[in-house]
Scaffold this motif. Structure first.
Motif, PDB file in Angstrom:
ATOM      1  N   CYS A  73     -16.084  -5.327   4.058  1.00  0.00           N
ATOM      2  CA  CYS A  73     -14.803  -4.629   3.841  1.00  0.00           C
ATOM      3  C   CYS A  73     -14.149  -5.082   2.534  1.00  0.00           C
ATOM      4  O   CYS A  73     -13.640  -4.264   1.756  1.00  0.00           O
ATOM      5  N   SER A 102     -11.213   4.458   2.949  1.00  0.00           N
ATOM      6  CA  SER A 102     -11.433   4.047   1.559  1.00  0.00           C
ATOM      7  C   SER A 102     -12.675   4.714   0.982  1.00  0.00           C
ATOM      8  O   SER A 102     -12.776   4.917  -0.228  1.00  0.00           O
ATOM      9  N   ALA A 105     -13.671  -0.232  -4.785  1.00  0.00           N
ATOM     10  CA  ALA A 105     -12.825   0.973  -4.864  1.00  0.00           C
ATOM     11  C   ALA A 105     -11.684   0.755  -5.852  1.00  0.00           C
ATOM     12  O   ALA A 105     -11.305   1.665  -6.598  1.00  0.00           O
ATOM     13  N   LEU A 112     -11.584   1.161   6.156  1.00  0.00           N
ATOM     14  CA  LEU A 112     -12.809   1.176   5.350  1.00  0.00           C
ATOM     15  C   LEU A 112     -13.363   2.598   5.258  1.00  0.00           C
ATOM     16  O   LEU A 112     -13.734   3.071   4.182  1.00  0.00           O
ATOM     17  N   SER A 115       0.817  -1.207   0.000  1.00  0.00           N
ATOM     18  CA  SER A 115       0.000   0.000   0.000  1.00  0.00           C
ATOM     19  C   SER A 115       0.852   1.258   0.000  1.00  0.00           C
ATOM     20  O   SER A 115       0.751   2.076  -0.913  1.00  0.00           O
ATOM     21  N   SER A 163     -13.533  -2.554  -0.683  1.00  0.00           N
ATOM     22  CA  SER A 163     -12.166  -2.292  -1.157  1.00  0.00           C
ATOM     23  C   SER A 163     -11.995  -2.781  -2.600  1.00  0.00           C
ATOM     24  O   SER A 163     -11.305  -2.151  -3.404  1.00  0.00           O
ATOM     25  N   PHE A 188      -7.296   1.494   0.017  1.00  0.00           N
ATOM     26  CA  PHE A 188      -8.095   0.282  -0.249  1.00  0.00           C
ATOM     27  C   PHE A 188      -7.228  -0.950  -0.458  1.00  0.00           C
ATOM     28  O   PHE A 188      -7.674  -2.073  -0.236  1.00  0.00           O
ATOM     29  N   LEU A 220     -16.297   6.052  -4.584  1.00  0.00           N
ATOM     30  CA  LEU A 220     -15.349   5.423  -3.669  1.00  0.00           C
ATOM     31  C   LEU A 220     -13.967   6.002  -3.964  1.00  0.00           C
ATOM     32  O   LEU A 220     -13.774   6.735  -4.943  1.00  0.00           O
TER      33      LEU A 220
END
Length: 577
Positions: free
Chosen positions: A344, A433, A351, A430, A222, A348, A307, A358
């Protein structure tokens, strides 16, 4: 300090650090501030060793995101790694990893950037080796050696910068743009960023790095390791903007997007599918950077971080419940049993697809529309849009396998959705996101982009999304194995699922040739001529001399007399000379 207290202290410290960064960043943006700090460590005669720190809205915003994600990951690890005996060691490694990334973010100086850069490489090696088995050793070595290429590029860059008398690149990057040395520096920066951000031909280490524990994967994919290359290019962007090498980077990153999108559709390992999606998004960031939109690349880097961290956390929780099984063909129908984790996971995933409003939508939509306005050739255009369609395709396929298909593992009673420590950290991400896309688009872009496109071009993203959904739905319901019985299709699927044979070309080809060369050296030199002339030869000489000495040491009057006459003759001969 026991495990729980260390986790809590680390979480609290990083969360508090995130809040400080957030308020400072808001203040810096409102007042248009940049602070450059220099700390003189040693001053000896005319030589100074100075540590520099650059604080602007970009570095503060990125630090805020890194510390938010890492605090969530550490809190998540408290439960995920609870059966681990050496949890303290794991937490310290993660903190060291985050510290290396922060050092890289705040540095305007190539030496301190190199410290952070190399720190990321070394600590990632330790984290990939965390579960000690042969697969982890191989993956760790592949990651370390691939990243070592980037380290060498940075070292060469540092040595080229000696021409300018300072390693603070931000001072002279703009007005030295057309200098020959600067062009070489720009090329080295691009190559270093390509290794760290796993662009073709250095892509094979990223899926291999999945051997690390899932919280580490969440952090790596990430906001830390793989984004370091993108961040370096954002910092050097004003230098690189007109370089020919950027056209090469655009092609390579476009191919990376395309290749990873296809590979994700042929993969059945849950973590590897998400790893390929990271590779695809990195290709997107790199390609938009190579067109000169550095602020947009930074925007997508931050929205993607949220996300993607959440996606890995959900995957980790599902793998935990599936008795450490990662094959998506054995999962299915989990939305009935673990609704919160599924919520969740789905958000994600959506997204990632760029579903409106999102986090991913704001950055991906703007990237694709600005790209459509750019004056680029048809090949890059197709790579871009096809890769976007593939993203929706593999996300839909993953959702079908996990949520809708039948459950194929032994017992459903292993599924439970009440690990509140994991859920709390997941819900924090979340929330981000959901809101980070709009929040960042207001924050980063003080002016609205004027995008003017024909209707069909404007709707192209929606067309591709719908196509991806349809294909994902159809393919996940098909029996892939029955199709693969045809030889041509099987060879094609093998080619596509093995990353276009990239691991064979960039990894195995090099290592096998080196291993065979080493084997030949061992056989012909160590065991061959070396054996005869070195060890065996020396042994023979010593044995021969020992026989002579043994004869001397026998109480034989004839030998003593002969040696006495010999010595007398030598002394007389020496005196006559």
């Amino acid at each position: 300090m026991n495990h729980n207290s260390l986790c809590f202290v680390s979480f609290f410290f990083l969360f508090f650090f995130m809040l400080i960064n957030f308020f400072m960043m808001m203040y810096f943006i409102m007042n248009n501030l940049i602070i450059f700090l220099e700390w003189e460590i040693i001053s000896l005669n005319s030589m100074n060793i100075v540590f520099s720190i650059l604080l602007d809205w970009m570095s503060l915003l990125f630090m805020m995101f890194v510390s938010l994600i890492s605090s969530s990951v550490i809190y998540y690890s408290k439960s995920y790694m609870s059966s681990e005996l050496n949890l303290n060691r794991f937490i310290f490694l993660v903190l060291l990893f985050v510290f290396s990334m922060i050092l890289l973010i705040i540095s305007p100086n190539m030496i301190s950037i190199f410290l952070g850069w190399d720190g990321l490489g070394l600590v990632s090696y330790c984290l990939i080796l965390y579960y000690q088995n042969m697969k982890s050793y191989n993956a760790g070595m592949l990651t370390a050696l691939s990243n070592r290429i980037g380290d060498v590029m940075i070292l060469m860059l540092i040595s080229w910068m000696v021409n300018y008398g300072s390693w603070n690149f931000i001072f002279y990057m703009d007005f030295m743009k057309n200098d020959y040395s600067m062009k070489i520096i720009g090329m080295l920066v691009i190559l270093a960023a390509m290794t760290k951000s796993a662009q073709i031909p250095f892509s094979s280490w990223l899926p291999a790095a999945m051997s690390a524990p899932t919280p580490v994967s969440s952090l790596v994919h990430s906001s830390t390791l793989v984004t370091a290359g993108v961040y370096l290019l954002i910092r050097f962007n004003s230098l690189l903007i007109d370089m020919y090498m950027m056209k090469f980077l655009l092609l390579m990153s476009g191919l990376t997007m395309f290749m990873s999108g296809i590979c994700a559709n042929y993969e059945f390992d849950l973590k590897k599918i998400i790893a390929f999606s990271t590779l695809s998004q990195l290709g997107l960031m790199m390609s938009i950077l190579s067109m000169g939109y550095s602020d947009l690349a930074f925007f997508h880097l931050l929205t993607h971080a949220m996300f993607k961290a959440l996606l890995f956390m959900c995957a980790g929780m599902i793998i935990h419940m599936m008795n450490n099984n990662q094959d998506i063909r054995l999962m299915g129908g989990i939305s009935f049993y673990i609704p919160l984790t599924s919520l969740c996971m789905n958000i994600s995933n959506l997204a990632l697809c760029g579903i409106p409003f999102l986090a991913g939508f704001y950055s991906k939509d703007m990237i694709l529309e600005l790209f459509s306005m750019s004056n680029l050739n048809l090949m890059i255009f197709y790579l871009y849009y096809f890769s976007t369609g593939l993203t929706v395709y593999y996300s839909m396929r993953l959702m079908m396998y996990l949520m809708i298909n039948d459950y194929n593992l032994l017992s459903i009673y292993s599924l439970y959705d009440e690990d509140y420590i994991m859920l709390k950290s997941m819900f924090l991400l979340l929330f981000m996101s959901l809101i980070s896309g709009s929040f960042l688009s207001w924050l980063i872009f003080s002016y609205p982009y004027m995008i003017y496109l024909p209707f069909n071009m404007k709707m192209m993203v929606i067309y591709l999304t719908l196509l991806g959904v349809i294909f994902g739905f159809l393919v996940s319901n098909m029996n892939i194995n029955s199709i693969n019985k045809f030889k041509k299709t099987y060879n094609l699927s093998l080619f596509l699922s093995l990353m276009w044979f990239l691991p064979n070309l960039s990894t195995y080809m090099l290592s096998y040739s080196m291993l065979i060369f080493g084997q030949n050296l061992l056989k012909n030199v160590d065991m061959g001529w070396g054996e005869i002339y070195k060890s065996y030869g020396i042994f023979n000489i010593i044995k021969y001399y020992s026989v002579i000495f043994y004869i001397y040491q026998m109480n034989n009057f004839k030998v003593y007399l002969f040696s006495f006459i010999l010595w007398i003759m030598i002394i007389i001969f020496m005196t006559l000379l």
